[in-house]
Each structure stands twice: as structure tokens, then as C-alpha cells.
Design a protein around this motif. Sequence first.
Motif: not given
Length: 300
Positions: A49-78
Motif C-alpha cells: 500500500n505504498s503506491g507501487k501499483t499506482a506508479f505502474l498504472e501512471a506509466v501505463e496511462l502516459v505511455a500506452g496507446g489507444g483510448s485514455r478512457f478505455e485505459q482508465l476503465w481497464k485500470t479500475l476494473a482490474r
Amino acid sequence: MERRCDCARNGLFLGRKMIRKLAIRGYRGFQHLEMAGLEQVNLLVGMNNSGKTAFLEAVELVAGGGSRFEQLWKTLARRGEWFPDEHDKPARAAELDVSQLFFGRSISTGSSFAIEANDEEGKKRVLARIEAAESSREQLLYEEEIRGLPLEMVIESADLGERVAIPLTSRGGLRKRTVLGSDQRIMMNEEEPSVTFMTTDSLTAATAAEYWKAIVLTDEEQLVVDALRILDDRIMRLAFVGSSRYDRGSKGGLLVKYEGADRPIPIGSLGEGMWRLFSIAVALISARGGVLLVDEIDTG
């Protein structure tokens, strides 16, 4: 809570450009985080609970391709971040709780988070903000209390000069049909790299099979075998089979040929660590030129 760290060693690739620094503001548990000194390979170490997964999610959002909203949907659902009464609903009708993405786990007009990555050629920045829906802005001029008015989530990508807004439900939820039904989507440049996010559950059998199909009968097939031989040097070959007997479950369908053995062995019989190592090996090869994010890499 403010966190600052420049202890990471060895970047994150962003296409042919490597991320050297990442700044996160207002995302999940990070009021402010800056991490510099990133290289091609980085290992984040911290307590639960120190934020390691959140850090990875941030990289995924700023670096990933495709729709940003679809990325956020996957992040929340995951993470299973549905509203408590939404777990039994079909995914298309259920709502995900957007407030979980914001520092403090609550949203109102003006709530925002920003993720900024620096590479050799400049910056990439994603900003998400909660605003009053278009139909409510005139009403806001005359009301101090905005609670209960319809809200929308806006995502801006500064480097692409794009802005997309999607309405939220009355309680701040995001619905998949709203995301998929939006014609406006912030897309990454087609030349940007793919981003693979591996959870603590490793790869599903379907994803692993897809990666393996691209590797089999190439020189890279032996690289995967060599990786598994780190744990057991009796392993000679690997094969996915199409029989329905094997394609059930998270590890179904992958068989291992042992040296001197009369018949192949399901990889699930060799322990969780073997499947984890196989998943990392095929994902690493698949992510060449892109970004591979592994949550809890030591699991198993």
C-alpha cells in the motif's frame, strides 16, 4: 502526502525515447511524486500500500496507446473498483467508481490528477479533471453548492493537443457503454510503443498462447526455454495444445517436455513460480521496443 524519490536506477522506453523522469500529482495515493534517474530497467521496492501499483498504472496511462478512457476503465476494473451494489451486474451496465483514481478518493468539480513523463525529446503529459457537465455550467454561476449536479470527466493530452469529455453517472460512476460509445477518443501516436501490464495473477492462458504463437519456431522460443531452465534444467521443450482438456483454467494448455520423461507435463504441475517465469519471459519478448510493467515481479 508528498513523496519524492530519485533512487530508481537502470528507464522506461517510450518508443525509441526513454523516460528519464516521471511526475505524478493527485493520482490515487500520490499527492505529489517525482521519480528521476529512470533507465531501461527499473525495480521499485516498497511496503504494501505504498503506491507501487499506482506508479505502474501512471506509466501505463502516459505511455500506452489507444483510448485514455478505455485505459482508465481497464485500470479500475482490474482492481475491482465497482460500486458495492454493482458487482453482480453485467459489465456493460455496471458502474466503476471514478473517485478511486483521485487523491483522497473523492471527486467534485475541479478534482484533477496529472501525469508527466520526460524523455530526451521533451514531455508527455496527461491531465484528468472533473467538470460540471455542459448543461449545468450556467446553473453553476448562481449556485455555491454543486453537489448533485451532473459531472463529466475530461482528459487532456498536452502533447497531442486533444481534449475528451465523458459524462459520469449521478454518483460519479463510469460505464463501459459510455466509454465505448464515445466517438471522441484521445489516441496515442501510432508510432508509440505497446505497453503490457502484468498483474500479480500473471498472464491468462489466452494471452500467453497469443504471445507464444508469435514466438514459436523462432530463435526466441529457445530464450523462453532457457528462462524456465533457471528453475529446472530438465526442461527441454514447450508446447501449447488445442484440446479442450487443457484450455480451462489460467494455466491450461501449456505442456512441458522433460528430459528422459515418457510424456509431457502440464506446467501447472511445476508450481506457481514456473508459470510466473514463463509469463514474464513471453511478455518481455512481446514488449520489445515498448514498455513492460510487472506488478510484484517476485510473486511465485
